[in-house]
Motif scaffolding. Structure first.
Motif, PDB file in Angstrom:
ATOM      1  N   UNK A 165       0.667  -1.519   0.032  1.00  0.00           N
ATOM      2  CA  UNK A 165      -0.197  -0.048   0.343  1.00  0.00           C
ATOM      3  C   UNK A 165       1.086   0.778  -0.170  1.00  0.00           C
ATOM      4  N   UNK A 166       2.083   0.995   0.552  1.00  0.00           N
ATOM      5  CA  UNK A 166       2.744   2.317   0.590  1.00  0.00           C
ATOM      6  C   UNK A 166       3.184   2.715  -0.654  1.00  0.00           C
ATOM      7  N   UNK A 167       4.211   1.845  -1.428  1.00  0.00           N
ATOM      8  CA  UNK A 167       4.520   1.993  -2.426  1.00  0.00           C
ATOM      9  C   UNK A 167       2.920   2.342  -3.856  1.00  0.00           C
ATOM     10  N   UNK A 168       2.362   1.156  -3.925  1.00  0.00           N
ATOM     11  CA  UNK A 168       1.360   2.602  -4.267  1.00  0.00           C
ATOM     12  C   UNK A 168       0.872   3.741  -4.199  1.00  0.00           C
ATOM     13  N   UNK A 169       0.430   4.924  -3.216  1.00  0.00           N
ATOM     14  CA  UNK A 169       0.218   6.158  -2.629  1.00  0.00           C
ATOM     15  C   UNK A 169       1.742   6.857  -2.702  1.00  0.00           C
ATOM     16  N   UNK A 170       2.937   6.256  -2.791  1.00  0.00           N
ATOM     17  CA  UNK A 170       4.238   6.932  -3.018  1.00  0.00           C
ATOM     18  C   UNK A 170       4.794   6.907  -4.328  1.00  0.00           C
TER      19      UNK A 170
END
Length: 63
Positions: free
Chosen positions: A5-10
């Protein structure tokens, strides 16, 4: 928050990153690169989500 999820958002990476980019483009009305079928689907998804949100909010208000 999970790493994917972090990778998607960042980074807007992976399959979910592609979807996020599409949603952002839709919100900005930057649809020049999309075909008519995709725009029609996005409009339907948007209207469906608005309907769901309205129904959910009404349900919460009645509790």
């Amino acid at each position: 928050m999970s790493s994917p999820v972090k990778a998607v958002l960042t980074e807007q990476s992976g399959q979910l990153g592609k979807i996020l980019k599409l949603v952002i483009a839709f919100e900005k009305a930057n649809l020049r690169t999309l075909n008519d079928q995709t725009i029609i689907k996005l409009n339907r998804y948007y209207l469906d989500s608005r309907s769901w949100a309205s129904i959910t909010l009404v349900g919460l208000a009645q509790e």
